[in-house]
Design an enzyme around this catalytic site. Structure first.
Site, mmCIF file in Angstrom:
data_model
loop_
_atom_site.group_PDB
_atom_site.id
_atom_site.type_symbol
_atom_site.label_atom_id
_atom_site.label_comp_id
_atom_site.label_asym_id
_atom_site.label_seq_id
_atom_site.Cartn_x
_atom_site.Cartn_y
_atom_site.Cartn_z
ATOM 1 N N SER A 125 33.682 46.922 36.142
ATOM 2 C CA SER A 125 32.888 46.445 37.273
ATOM 3 C C SER A 125 31.572 47.211 37.403
ATOM 4 C CB SER A 125 33.661 46.564 38.594
ATOM 5 O OG SER A 125 35.013 46.237 38.430
ATOM 6 N N LYS B 297 38.180 42.840 38.669
ATOM 7 C CA LYS B 297 37.574 41.500 38.618
ATOM 8 C C LYS B 297 37.149 41.041 40.015
ATOM 9 C CE LYS B 297 37.690 40.788 34.184
ATOM 10 N NZ LYS B 297 36.453 41.092 33.425
#
Ligand code: ZID
Length: 258
Positions: A146, A218
């Protein structure tokens, strides 16, 4: 033509490779960022022609990768790299592989890019249910999967060619007779730089097996996509999007046993 930098290509099985091929077929110049520990084998396989079959474009020519940059997207600048990594022999053989340095090298070599693709993820404990995931494993998943996108955008956005804003006029209720037509204006960013990452539906639904904080990573990636689209759209006139990918038998997917 457009110039694309695709972060996360280390063989010919993953999304990064497939995206590179599509962009090359559409006429883009291809630069890739390859994870440092995988660099030697990727470059030697390329040179030995191991990928020539999968490098073939629809017109029969071979995709050309103009330059392969070593990259480790969990480090933003040299000061962030711990001593044991610096001296690790797989890393010591390459240089300028932190995100900031890679962006500087691309700027030096080519001046600017049009397309930035984030096709990388890593979750060392992906096989563990989240209940059994360690703090370090969880943070490592977020860092590699991320924040790596935030970092790439931060350092590459300034060298991305900006697009332009267009006002689009929509008619709301165009067929209504009882209301006056209501006109809505929306601001749309067209052409210019575009960035994209690859997500997975486990960000919003329960997918047993996608552990180690990868589902969290995610979810963060998608949330960041919205904020970054807002911020980078205004600041740099570039677009930020994420695609929720379907299953592909890549090297990374083997780690999650799918
Ligand atoms: P890949 O192994 O080709 O790409 C991952 C790359 O990341 C590799 O080249 C690594 O070397 C590189 N990498 C890892 N750590 C670092 C680092 N620190 N710095 C630089 N590079 C690093 O695998 P891929 O094509 O599967 O992965 C590309 C992207 O697609 C990742 O973001 C994935 O999470 C995403 N994605 C893949 C799949 C899939 O099926 N392959 C799915 C969804 C998203 C998915 O998991 N049903 C079940 C599973 C799935 C979909 C549907």
């Amino acid at each position: 033509g457009k110039r694309a930098f695709i972060a996360g290509v280390a063989d010919d099985n993953g999304y990064g490779w497939a995206i590179a091929k599509s962009l090359a077929a559409a006429g883009a110049e291809i630069l890739v960022g390859t994870w440092v520990p995988a660099l030697n084998i990727f470059e030697s396989s390329l040179q030995r022609g191991k990928f020539d079959e999968s490098r073939t474009l629809p017109d029969g020519s071979l995709m050309k990768i103009t330059k392969v940059y070593p990259l480790d997207a969990v480090y933003d600048c040299p000061e962030d790299v711990p001593e044991d990594v610096k001296t690790n022999k797989r890393y010591a053989g390459s240089s300028n592989w932190t995100v900031k340095e890679v962006a500087e090298c691309v700027k030096q070599d080519f001046g600017s890019i049009d397309i930035l693709v984030h096709s990388l993820a890593n979750g060392p404990e992906v096989g563990k249910p989240i209940l059994e995931t360690s703090r370090n494993g969880y943070l490592a998943a977020i860092s590699a999967s991320s924040y790596s996108f935030v970092s790439l955008l931060k350092y590459f956005a300034p060298i991305m060619n900006p697009g332009t804003f267009l006002f689009l006029r929509h008619l709301l209720y165009p067929f209504s007779s009882s209301f006056k037509n209501i006109v809505k204006l929306s601001l749309v960013l067209i052409s210019g730089g575009a960035t994209i990452s690859l997500s997975f539906i486990a960000s919003e639904r329960i997918m047993p097996g996608y552990g180690g904080g990868m589902s969290t990573a995610k979810a963060a990636l998608e949330s960041d996509t919205r904020m970054l689209a807002f911020e980078a759209g205004r600041k740099h006139q570039i677009r930020v999007n994420s695609i929720s990918a379907g299953p592909l038998k890549s090297r990374a997917a083997k780690a999650i046993g799918s």
